[in-house]
Design a protein around this motif. Sequence first.
Motif, short mmCIF file in Angstrom:
data_model
loop_
_atom_site.label_atom_id
_atom_site.label_comp_id
_atom_site.label_asym_id
_atom_site.label_seq_id
_atom_site.Cartn_x
_atom_site.Cartn_y
_atom_site.Cartn_z
N LEU A 57 7.83 11.35 16.40
CA LEU A 57 8.88 11.55 17.38
C LEU A 57 8.70 10.50 18.46
O LEU A 57 7.68 10.49 19.17
N VAL A 58 9.65 9.59 18.58
CA VAL A 58 9.54 8.51 19.57
C VAL A 58 10.58 8.74 20.65
O VAL A 58 11.78 8.77 20.38
N ILE A 59 10.12 8.89 21.88
CA ILE A 59 10.99 9.09 23.03
C ILE A 59 10.54 8.14 24.13
O ILE A 59 9.44 8.30 24.68
N GLY A 60 11.37 7.15 24.43
CA GLY A 60 10.96 6.13 25.39
C GLY A 60 9.75 5.38 24.87
O GLY A 60 9.74 4.93 23.72
N GLN A 91 1.16 21.10 22.08
CA GLN A 91 2.21 21.97 21.55
C GLN A 91 3.44 22.00 22.46
O GLN A 91 4.57 21.98 21.98
N ILE A 92 3.22 22.02 23.76
CA ILE A 92 4.34 22.05 24.70
C ILE A 92 5.17 20.78 24.58
O ILE A 92 6.41 20.83 24.53
N VAL A 93 4.51 19.63 24.51
CA VAL A 93 5.25 18.37 24.38
C VAL A 93 6.03 18.35 23.07
O VAL A 93 7.20 17.95 23.03
N GLU A 94 5.41 18.79 21.97
CA GLU A 94 6.08 18.80 20.68
C GLU A 94 7.28 19.74 20.68
O GLU A 94 8.37 19.40 20.19
N ILE A 95 7.11 20.94 21.26
CA ILE A 95 8.19 21.92 21.32
C ILE A 95 9.39 21.33 22.06
O ILE A 95 10.54 21.42 21.60
N LEU A 96 9.14 20.74 23.22
CA LEU A 96 10.22 20.19 24.03
C LEU A 96 10.84 18.95 23.38
O LEU A 96 12.06 18.76 23.42
N ALA A 97 10.00 18.13 22.75
CA ALA A 97 10.50 16.90 22.12
C ALA A 97 11.42 17.23 20.94
O ALA A 97 12.45 16.57 20.74
N LEU A 98 11.06 18.24 20.16
CA LEU A 98 11.90 18.62 19.02
C LEU A 98 13.27 19.14 19.48
O LEU A 98 14.23 19.12 18.71
N ARG A 99 13.32 19.59 20.73
CA ARG A 99 14.59 20.08 21.29
C ARG A 99 15.07 19.17 22.42
O ARG A 99 15.55 19.64 23.45
N LYS A 100 14.91 17.89 22.20
CA LYS A 100 15.25 16.89 23.23
C LYS A 100 16.64 17.13 23.81
O LYS A 100 17.61 17.29 23.08
#
Length: 255
Positions: free
Chosen positions: A127-130, A156-165
């Motif tokens: 998952l690439v964001i910025g 886990q928090i970063v992954e959860i939020l990133a998957l729901r960008k």
Amino acid sequence: MKILIFGHILDNKDIMTMFFKSKLVVVDETAESEEALDLARFYDYDAVLLRLADTRSAEIELIRRLRIGGLRCPIVAVAHSLGESSRLRVLEAGVDDLIVNATSQEEIFLRVQNQVRRSRGFQSPSLVIGNVQINMNAKKIFVGDIEVSLTKKEYQIVEILALRKGCVLSKEAILDHLYGGLDEPNPKIIDVFICKIRKKLLALGADDLIETNWGRGYLVVEKRSPDYAPQPKPAEPVEQNDARLRAGLFLRVGT
């Protein structure tokens, strides 16, 4: 990730649930169709995983009812063995992937994870964001080439939020994805986690990844580079403007 596993344990070698949990996945389990439908309505799962001991009509009906009920996340079915006609029935019912006689639990996990990642709009393995890269296979986060030192819960928090960008998640929703409703701490702990994550990312020069939506929760956003700002329309040459003006005058005179 948070997934729902439906079906009975296939045999004493079935360690699928244990393996998924070792990969920081929160798992809910049930062998009852009605309970599976209720859970799918109430919780935001990243995927539904079906254990198929046999293609009974109840299992085929569950797949159809999940889809009719509006379930958008991937549905993956797993079986030790399955004949061709049974495979076709499962696929026709609406599963996204059918895994028969997998060589390892790792294969099942990776195929489910790939389905989740693609369903959320990410085509590459990470998952690439910025300038932040979230490697879901290794469960690590990088800023450029530098790994960010995060705890399991922070990752886990970063992954959860990133998957729901782009989507706001409440603190209660984040807690559910972290603990699955078991021994959940006070929701204010999420504020502490987010604060620590931000400090660690910013210290390595990461973009401001996590935004606060006051009164609602948190979300991950991708900042647009100034290079993408729309360019102003170039001014027309003076000669072209004069020509248009003269043409307009001639038209008015002629009328």
